[in-house]
Design a protein around this motif. Sequence first.
Motif, PDB file in Angstrom:
ATOM      1  N   THR A   1      -3.885  16.284   0.759  1.00  0.00           N
ATOM      2  CA  THR A   1      -4.707  15.181   0.273  1.00  0.00           C
ATOM      3  C   THR A   1      -5.693  15.704  -0.770  1.00  0.00           C
ATOM      4  O   THR A   1      -5.888  16.913  -0.909  1.00  0.00           O
ATOM      5  CB  THR A   1      -5.486  14.516   1.423  1.00  0.00           C
TER       6      THR A   1
ATOM      7  N   GLN B   1      -1.714  14.184  -2.686  1.00  0.00           N
ATOM      8  CA  GLN B   1      -1.665  12.765  -2.329  1.00  0.00           C
ATOM      9  C   GLN B   1      -2.990  12.092  -2.701  1.00  0.00           C
ATOM     10  O   GLN B   1      -4.055  12.659  -2.451  1.00  0.00           O
ATOM     11  CB  GLN B   1      -1.442  12.627  -0.819  1.00  0.00           C
TER      12      GLN B   1
ATOM     13  N   VAL C   1      -5.276  10.426  -1.522  1.00  0.00           N
ATOM     14  CA  VAL C   1      -5.880  10.015  -0.255  1.00  0.00           C
ATOM     15  C   VAL C   1      -7.019  10.986   0.056  1.00  0.00           C
ATOM     16  O   VAL C   1      -6.892  12.185  -0.194  1.00  0.00           O
ATOM     17  CB  VAL C   1      -4.837  10.079   0.897  1.00  0.00           C
TER      18      VAL C   1
ATOM     19  N   SER D   1       9.354  10.377  -3.552  1.00  0.00           N
ATOM     20  CA  SER D   1       8.891  11.665  -3.026  1.00  0.00           C
ATOM     21  C   SER D   1       9.981  12.342  -2.203  1.00  0.00           C
ATOM     22  O   SER D   1      10.112  13.571  -2.229  1.00  0.00           O
ATOM     23  CB  SER D   1       7.611  11.493  -2.199  1.00  0.00           C
TER      24      SER D   1
ATOM     25  N   GLY E   1      -1.432  12.234   4.466  1.00  0.00           N
ATOM     26  CA  GLY E   1      -1.129  11.733   3.132  1.00  0.00           C
ATOM     27  C   GLY E   1      -0.431  10.389   3.177  1.00  0.00           C
ATOM     28  O   GLY E   1      -0.458   9.672   4.175  1.00  0.00           O
ATOM     29  N   LEU E   2       0.204  10.049   2.081  1.00  0.00           N
ATOM     30  CA  LEU E   2       0.968   8.809   1.992  1.00  0.00           C
ATOM     31  C   LEU E   2       2.251   8.936   2.802  1.00  0.00           C
ATOM     32  O   LEU E   2       2.819  10.023   2.903  1.00  0.00           O
ATOM     33  CB  LEU E   2       1.339   8.518   0.536  1.00  0.00           C
TER      34      LEU E   2
ATOM     35  N   ALA F   1       0.727  10.205  -6.425  1.00  0.00           N
ATOM     36  CA  ALA F   1       0.805  11.616  -6.030  1.00  0.00           C
ATOM     37  C   ALA F   1       1.227  12.448  -7.238  1.00  0.00           C
ATOM     38  O   ALA F   1       1.883  11.944  -8.158  1.00  0.00           O
ATOM     39  CB  ALA F   1       1.801  11.788  -4.889  1.00  0.00           C
TER      40      ALA F   1
ATOM     41  N   ASN G   1       2.479  19.052   1.317  1.00  0.00           N
ATOM     42  CA  ASN G   1       1.706  17.879   0.909  1.00  0.00           C
ATOM     43  C   ASN G   1       0.242  18.144   1.250  1.00  0.00           C
ATOM     44  O   ASN G   1      -0.065  18.689   2.308  1.00  0.00           O
ATOM     45  CB  ASN G   1       2.176  16.635   1.680  1.00  0.00           C
TER      46      ASN G   1
ATOM     47  N   SER H   1       3.524   6.571  -6.971  1.00  0.00           N
ATOM     48  CA  SER H   1       2.547   6.372  -5.897  1.00  0.00           C
ATOM     49  C   SER H   1       1.159   6.888  -6.255  1.00  0.00           C
ATOM     50  O   SER H   1       0.188   6.600  -5.564  1.00  0.00           O
ATOM     51  CB  SER H   1       3.017   7.087  -4.632  1.00  0.00           C
TER      52      SER H   1
END
Length: 190
Positions: free
Chosen positions: A11, A145, A147, A28, A21-22, A177, A9, A175
């Motif tokens: 960002t 992500q 973010v 996910s 991240g989320l 992503a 993952n 989301s």
Amino acid sequence: MKPLRYSINVTLDGCVHHEAGLAPDEESMRYWTAEMERADALLFGRTTYELMESAWRHPATGRWPDWMREWEIPFAEAIDRTRKYVVSSTLSVVDWNAELVRGDLGQAVERLKQEPGEGLFVGGVTLPLALADLGLIDEYVFVVQPVLAGHGPTLLAGLRERIRLELVDRQEFRSGAVALRYRPTSRSVT
């Protein structure tokens, strides 16, 4: 030869800290469970091994912890049963279906890639950088992500040579992503 896949993952600003991240959601986790089920074995450095073991190892009590949601259990079961190889100069023993990898990293990983199977997965930060520098990663899987972390370790920071990648698959999540799958096309000096 089985491919070595780097999966992580990340960002939008490149942070790969596991909390940047989320928070995982059901969609996910289904994605990561499917990825885990494609892995014949996992390759971790010490830090990632210890982090993953503390979160996902099946407890001796036989019951998953109360914090774990029902839709996280398939991932936990998949990672728990998957073979693991741990690259570490400080650990003297590992368990959790794992064995230590010693000696020359490049030669050791080449031997693992020669074993029959569908794929060897690597996660983490430091070990994947070393493997990318050695040209041993065959596929990169980034779940980007939505973010901006603004801090933390960044994806492949310190890579010695530029690696051109070709996008081979993408999957969008509710989301926001996006899972991006790349394969290297060439290496060139930056």
